[in-house]
Write an enzyme that holds these catalytic residues in place. Structure first.
Site, mmCIF file in Angstrom:
data_model
loop_
_atom_site.group_PDB
_atom_site.id
_atom_site.type_symbol
_atom_site.label_atom_id
_atom_site.label_comp_id
_atom_site.label_asym_id
_atom_site.label_seq_id
_atom_site.Cartn_x
_atom_site.Cartn_y
_atom_site.Cartn_z
ATOM 1 C CE LYS A 296 -3.479 -0.281 2.470
ATOM 2 N NZ LYS A 296 -4.630 -0.471 3.625
ATOM 3 N NE ARG B 187 -7.004 4.129 4.655
ATOM 4 C CZ ARG B 187 -8.105 3.871 4.419
ATOM 5 N NH1 ARG B 187 -8.345 2.275 4.271
ATOM 6 N NH2 ARG B 187 -9.095 4.725 4.390
ATOM 7 N N GLY C 269 -8.111 -7.318 4.519
ATOM 8 C CA GLY C 269 -9.051 -7.460 5.737
ATOM 9 C C GLY C 269 -8.639 -8.168 6.994
ATOM 10 C CG MET D 164 -2.801 -7.324 9.298
ATOM 11 S SD MET D 164 -0.995 -6.843 8.883
ATOM 12 C CE MET D 164 -1.324 -6.503 7.290
ATOM 13 N NE ARG E 147 -6.162 -4.486 -2.527
ATOM 14 C CZ ARG E 147 -6.906 -4.474 -0.984
ATOM 15 N NH1 ARG E 147 -6.182 -4.433 -0.067
ATOM 16 N NH2 ARG E 147 -8.215 -4.677 -0.846
ATOM 17 C CG HIS F 102 -1.391 -45.702 0.180
ATOM 18 N ND1 HIS F 102 -2.560 -46.195 0.273
ATOM 19 C CD2 HIS F 102 -0.886 -46.679 -0.541
ATOM 20 C CE1 HIS F 102 -3.101 -46.726 -0.752
ATOM 21 N NE2 HIS F 102 -2.038 -47.095 -1.453
ATOM 22 C CB SER G 167 14.765 -40.837 -10.606
ATOM 23 O OG SER G 167 13.999 -40.276 -10.348
ATOM 24 C CB CYS H 265 10.772 -40.033 -9.449
ATOM 25 S SG CYS H 265 11.492 -40.891 -8.332
ATOM 26 C CE1 TYR I 13 12.536 -37.835 -13.768
ATOM 27 C CE2 TYR I 13 14.450 -38.058 -15.396
ATOM 28 C CZ TYR I 13 13.690 -38.439 -14.579
ATOM 29 O OH TYR I 13 13.976 -39.462 -13.866
#
Length: 868
Positions: A21, A91, A100, A102, A335, A453, A760, A827, A847
């Site tokens: 702000k 503010r 909303g 603070m 903003r 799992h 991997s 992985c 990857y």
């Protein structure tokens, strides 16, 4: 160190110091926009105050007083002046927008004398006393901790007594009476009067805003949005302009595009004769912003022009707060506006098409959470406020679902056949629950963590899941849940939010989150930029198809153990495990081989020559064994063993710590026939598929849990011989590699690399073994570790960069010393976690691999971190 900056001294880049702000107020001031004068107290001042836990520093107080003096000169008003009083707003404003969360205080500087001055100067006593009662209520609530209902109840009672419908019906005398009542509340609750000294008011207000950084709702918001607790909030002190000074004044909030759809055009609301909190709090029903076009056309045109200018300047949709005082427009804040996932995608795409953003810049406007919301159904936000929260657990798999509670895979399947929507609730799930998991809308466990799992499988299926919800006492025998005073039995209804980990009572209305066309365009842009590939952890045709639609470049992990839990297959698996000798192994292995060939054929055909890594059998053998007396009897009838012999063999296979026992490559050392069968199935299938199609499948065979060079050399040599025997002169390219899951393998990766074509990292087990944390049991205490800052994050959710991350970095370096061309990937589940990807992206790997529904977020994160 400077703790206070005038609006004329900052820039939009200083969000960390001035808060979003404050930085935007400074930027708009430099652009010459109609911003009320003011100054910002920095986030550093907040951090300093919170660390000391005492009143404001003397140096800071002097800086504030100096800037108040400057503000008095600019406005030609006096703070506390009895003839021409300066009033200010106080503010909050952190680096990241937390709407909303603070606190704000308006009209600060009013007291029993300055309110009379304001009334006289404006010739509007009603307005002046309205401002004073607002200050009393806000100051009491925010600074003094008085329940705001103490004030609201008095106002409601008075209006009812007078027969007033709206606050605007109140007269000056009415507000004067309420001011006296409100001051009486101070005396009654605090045993002291409301402070009359404006400077004392200001210092107390600044302290209160600093303290609000740590209020419960702000901390919760930061946790949900992964915002650091260490940033602090700035405080903005700004000259008051009054939207409640009459019906030629007003206040409102507007967006430069529709935040729900992304459609271009001013979208918002306003109120005449009101202050900002009236719009936000819903005290009065606001009007659509188009109404301003009718009542004040010139002013609306001015606002529309400012909106376009700000959007062009910030290159994003803006959320603008404004006040009108006597037909003069003031901009209080701008903003980047909060928006729905659909709007985010539309706005990003439109800004590229309008030439405002490049594709790379547009991708920075999208977050992984937006992709999740776009892909998964979500609860209608309008319904959540009235929903009853039962418990919270770990947000293990995103999405939302409502359904009837069932406690076993069998009852879940039966309920689904009756047409019911099902929420499967278990203490914890096992592979044998898979058929119940597949048919469920959502899954809840009272035990287990983010890599349990239930969590891993649910993410792979795109089913929402809340794991490790220990507040639930799940009694699977009695088929009921107890949570405090609540009891839920089979057939009762729950709603599950896997994105937040929240469980609700009853049914909550849903909103669809699937916008494939928008998603595919954004993912296409990401793949144009990305250098790091994204593979899928997938082995079923459904998962593979989903992964390919969502942008997977290949399969990084096909888990073969998941292929053996079907009813026919597990019977053969059990016969194989219980075989007395090699002869007894032959028949069940041959049947399992045929099943495996069916599986691999589907996988290779779907992949059409894309990279595909198949992990050989990994879990402990006892996981496949029967659990009930009935299952033992059935197995005995289907084999040449008696129930007693089966129980004896089961006891022999039982392990004290199975996750560290007879699994992975250790199986292949002691029972080589299992891996031989799997490799034969892989190679035979690849040969046939390549002969039948134009593409070329190059199978990548992964040996799990290698810890020594000797293990890898032994198994590599053995499997190479088996493969050459199968090929018998037929040409087929293949690769044999390993999954690095132990710290020792990381330390000795250069030696193992002499015998492996690819690597991997299995980060789930690597994290477990590095910390010594059980990934299935650590959910019981890791929350406290994070809360008490013993750990920054749950290391099973976000890669432990200092420990596990350094082991991976060392291993990659060692691998490249020995095998420069070796393919390297990740992985484990952190391969789909944006925070972890940002670290992994710094390493020379090829990857990351993750569950299908995490692929889009991974693609986006990689694109955002790729240097242009």
């Amino acid at each position: 160190m400077t703790f206070v900056y005038d609006f004329s001294e900052g820039t939009k880049e200083q969000t960390a110091l001035l808060g979003g702000k404050g930085a935007n107020l400074a930027e708009m001031t430099s652009l010459g926009l109609p911003v009320p004068n003011g100054f910002t107290i920095t986030t550093e001042a907040c951090i300093d105050y919170l660390a000391k836990e005492e009143e404001l520093d003397t140096v800071l107080k002097k800086e504030i007083q100096l800037h108040i003096s400057n503000l008095e000169q600019k406005t030609e008003k006096g703070f506390g002046n009895k003839n021409n009083p300066l009033l200010v707003s106080v503010r909050s404003g952190s680096k990241f927008s937390m709407p909303g969360m603070m606190d704000t205080i308006l009209n600060l500087g009013l007291n029993d004398e300055t309110v009379e001055a304001l009334a006289s100067k404006t010739s509007n006593g009603r307005f002046a006393y309205d401002c004073y009662r607002r200050l009393l209520q806000m100051f009491g609530d925010v600074v003094c901790g008085i329940d705001k209902n103490r004030f609201e109840d008095q106002l409601t009672f008075y209006k009812k007594k007078k027969g007033y419908l709206e606050d605007t019906d109140m007269t000056m005398e009415d507000w004067q009476y309420l001011v006296d009542v409100y001051k009486g509340v101070y005396q009654e609750v605090l045993h002291r009067p409301f402070p009359q000294d404006p400077i004392a008011q200001l210092f107390q207000a600044v302290e209160a805003v600093f303290r609000s950084w740590n209020n419960k709702r702000a901390r919760t918001y930061r946790r949900l949005h992964q915002i650091s607790d260490d940033l602090g909030t700035a405080v903005n002190i700004q000259e008051m302009v009054f939207g409640n000074s009459g019906f030629e004044s007003g206040t409102g909030v507007a967006f430069t595009r529709n935040p729900a759809t992304g459609e271009r055009g001013i979208f918002g609301e306003f109120l005449l004769n009101a202050q900002g909190e009236d719009v936000v709090a819903g005290i009065r029903t606001p009007q659509p912003i188009e109404g301003l076009k009718q009542t004040m056309p010139d002013l609306y045109k001015e606002f529309e022009g400012i909106g376009k200018r700000l959007e062009a300047h910030y290159k994003d949709m803006q959320d603008i707060e404004f006040t009108i005082e006597d037909q003069k427009l003031y901009i209080l804040q701008t903003r980047n506006g909060k928006r729905t996932a659909k709007a985010s995608f539309n706005i990003a795409i439109n800004l590229v098409e309008e030439g405002v953003l490049t594709k790379a810049e547009a991708l920075q406007r999208i977050t992984p959470l937006m992709i999740t919301q776009l892909l998964h159904p979500v609860f209608d936000p309008k319904e959540l406020d009235a929903a009853q929260v039962i418990a919270k657990g770990l947000p293990a798999s995103p999405g939302a679902a409502s359904g009837n509670v069932y406690f076993t895979a069998e009852s879940a399947k039966a309920a689904t056949l009756r047409g019911e929507k099902v929420i499967l609730v278990r203490q914890e799930t096992s592979p044998e629950d898979i058929e119940g998991m597949v048919v469920s809308e959502g899954i809840v466990t009272s035990r287990g963590g983010m890599t349990s799992h239930a969590a891993v499988v649910a993410r792979g299926m795109g089913v929402c899941c809340v794991a490790g919800c220990e507040a639930l006492q799940v009694d699977e025998f009695l088929e009921q849940i107890i949570c405090g005073e609540h009891v839920f039995k089979a057939g009762d209804t729950l709603s599950v939010d896997g994105t937040t980990g929240t469980i609700y009572s009853g049914v909550i209305a849903m909103k669809q989150g699937n916008e494939q066309e928008l998603l595919q365009k954004i993912l296409g842009w990401a793949k144009e930029i990305n250098q790091l590939k994204v593979y899928a952890n997938a082995e079923t045709p459904e998962d593979i198809k989903t992964a390919l639609v969502l942008g997977a470049d290949g399969i990084g992990l096909a888990r073969t153990e998941h292929m053996f839990f079907g009813e026919d297959r597990i019977s053969e698996m059990r016969k194989m495990i219980l075989a007395r000798d090699q002869r007894g192994l032959k028949a069940p292995l041959e049947k399992l081989k045929q099943y495996q060939k069916q599986d691999f054929r589907k996988i290779f055909q779907l992949m059409e020559g894309r990279p595909c890594t198949v992990r050989l059998l990994d879990p402990p053998l006892h996981e496949f064994l029967p659990r009930t007396g009935k299952e033992i009897e059935e197995l005995a009838a289907a084999s040449d063993r008696t129930p007693a012999q089966i129980r004896k063999r089961m006891n022999e296979l039982e392990e004290q710590n199975p996750m560290l026992g007879h699994r992975g490559c250790r199986l292949a050392v002691s029972i080589p026939e299992i891996y031989e069968m799997q490799v034969r199935a892989i190679i035979e299938t690849a040969v046939v598929v390549n002969q039948e199609n134009k593409f070329e499948t190059v199978p990548e065979i992964m040996i799990p849990l290698i810890s020594t060079e000797e293990e890898m050399a032994l198994l590599r040599n053995h499997l190479d011989k088996v493969i050459q025997e199968v090929l018998d002169g037929t040409q087929l390219e293949y690769k044999i590699g390993t999954m690095i899951e132990t710290p020792r393998a990381c330390l000795l990766a250069d030696r193992i690399a002499q015998h492996a074509d690819f690597f991997s990292f299995g980060t789930n087990d690597l994290t477990q073994l590095t910390f010594g944390f059980s990934r299935d049991d650590s959910g019981k205490f890791l929350g406290e570790y994070v809360d008490k800052k013993l750990l920054k994050d749950d290391p099973f959710q976000h890669l432990d960069e200092e420990g596990v991350g350094q082991l991976i970095k060392l291993a990659v370096t060692n691998i490249q010393k020995t095998a420069k061309q070796a393919k390297i990937g990740i992985c484990g589940e952190v391969g789909g976690d944006p925070q972890s990807i940002r670290f992994l992206q710094q390493l020379p790997i090829d990857y990351v691999s993750c569950s299908p529904y995490r692929i889009p977020a991974a693609l986006l994160t990689i694109a955002q971190g790729t240097k242009q």
